[in-house]
Design a protein around this motif. Structure first.
Motif: not given
Ligand SMILES: *Cc1c(COP(=O)(O)O)cnc(C)c1O
Length: 430
Positions: A210-219
């Motif tokens: 959440a500090n490079m925009g918002v990047v969700v982890p792949k499964k």
């Protein structure tokens, strides 16, 4: 919009503080213009020194998950103030805080309160190194873990926006043992383990970046990290300074069902006061002073006023699971509204998010790591940011910050923000 008072304060501030601020992103350097000096906040609004009101999508970068100044938190803090500001001795509040955290996140078997997320991370990494007797650590490009020397390698938002790859003033020795891997890329981690099979103390990760925009982890990403750490005898550290008590009451640990060895907290845990915490497996935490050989201390750690604010907010969150449904719903509405606008006006943008965290990237390509995040057009973001600010929606002044929604927001604010965003995109030619 009048900004005379903010402008005047900014010019005075710049004389005496680097960039006129006490934390770099507040200076608006990546978007230009005058940072707004905030006089007060209430619920979902910020009010600046010129009397302008803004819908707040920063929430003090996360802590204000219930909105600003909930009455019951203020009442509890006022009561505590009567009893003193700091004692430098143990208090019941600290015990209650530790018990509550352990109850919410049972794998935090033992913990230590500190004063910031930076301190929490620095101390957790020290504990991991002490426990394993190893020096190397693995972090991910674009993940921010505070400003401790060893962590200032490809460190996300603040550093990312100003285009500084690293920080000066950090001796090479301090980052020599910091290895960087690619977020969402298990192979990049495995290669490091193959290269240093018995030298890596820990892998530290923002379970949702959440500090490079918002990047969700792949499964497979977080389970894969757990597996690699186990295989090579390294510890897994979740930096939950943003996600803790936000993704859901038990944070990313609960959401993804992966148990790290250590976890770091900050932001929400202090309810707006300066607090951080680190903790995890008892056998590791028992190494921390005064029990063990890993030294760590703090004059104001566990400060009674800060504990009171954080504890009161956490108790409320635990008793009100509907908060998470509500902020998730509102944030989803914001994201789906933006997606719809993007489609309608053929804007080259991508919306990422999870729970109450969102980010609108000015790139049409999927954003899954630091490299893809950096493709975003920061010039476009800058125009969008100022349009939104001038129409009363206060987003983080950088392309690489998350937008936070609180429980004080309502559909009214979300829809107003969406209507203004629509006007903005309608007026551009894509
Ligand atoms: C904000 C943040 C930190 C640093 O916390 P401070 O309280 O600013 O020192 C560390 N890790 C993450 C993931 C953060 O978002």
């Amino acid at each position: 919009m009048h900004t005379e008072r903010s402008e005047e304060l900014y010019s005075r501030a710049k004389e005496l503080m680097p960039g006129g601020v006490n934390s770099p992103v507040r200076a608006f350097l990546s978007v230009g213009g005058t940072p707004r000096f905030i006089r007060r906040a209430k619920e979902q609004y910020l009010y600046d020194e010129d009397g302008n009101a803004y819908i707040d999508y920063i929430g003090s970068w996360g802590p204000m998950i219930l909105g600003h100044n909930p009455d019951f938190v203020l009442d509890a803090v006022r009561k505590q103030l009567e009893n003193g500001l700091s004692y430098g001795a143990a208090t019941a509040l600290e015990v209650e805080m530790a018990e509550l955290i352990h109850e919410i996140v049972p794998c935090v078997e033992m913990m230590r309160m500190v004063n910031s997320g930076t301190e929490a991370v620095m101390s957790a990494v020290r504990a991991a190194r002490g426990f394993t007797g190893r020096d190397k650590i693995v972090k991910f490009e674009g993940c921010y873990h505070g400003h401790a020397d060893a962590m200032l390698v490809k460190a996300g938002s603040g550093v990312m926006t100003s285009g500084i790859p690293d920080s000066s003033g950090v001796p090479r020795g301090c980052t020599a043992d910091t290895l960087s891997a690619v977020y969402n890329d298990l192979d990049s981690v495995e290669r490091l383990f193959q290269q240093y099979p018995s030298e890596i103390a820990c892998v530290i990760v923002e379970p949702v970046a959440a500090n490079m925009g918002v990047v969700v982890p792949k499964k497979s990403f977080l389970p894969g990290l757990r597996q690699l750490c186990d295989q090579y005898g390294a510890l897994l550290i979740f930096d939950e300074v943003i996600t803790g008590f936000r993704l859901q009451i038990d944070g990313a640990i609960g959401h993804f069902g992966i148990t790290p060895d250590l976890v770091t907290y900050g932001k929400i845990i202090g309810g707006g006061m300066p607090v951080g915490a680190y903790g995890g497996r008892k056998e590791i935490m028992q190494l921390v002073s005064p029990l063990g050989s890993v030294y760590q201390a703090g004059t104001l750690s566990g400060n009674p006023v800060a504990m009171c604010a954080g504890l009161t907010q956490l108790r409320y969150l635990k008793a009100h699971p509907e908060v998470y449904r509500q902020i998730g719903f509102l944030s989803h509405r914001l994201r789906s509204g933006l997606e719809e606008i993007i489609r309608r006006y053929h804007a080259p943008c991508t919306v990422n998010g999870i729970g109450s965290l969102s980010c609108l990237y000015f790139t049409p390509e999927p954003v899954t790591d630091y490299t893809s995040a950096k493709k975003a057009d920061t010039q476009q973001f800058k125009e969008y940011f100022h349009y939104m600010l001038d129409t009363g929606s206060y987003f983080g002044p950088s392309q690489f910050e998350a937008a936070f929604v609180s429980n004080a927001h309502t559909l009214r604010e979300i829809d107003k923000t969406l209507a203004d965003a629509e006007d903005y995109f309608a007026s551009r030619n894509f």
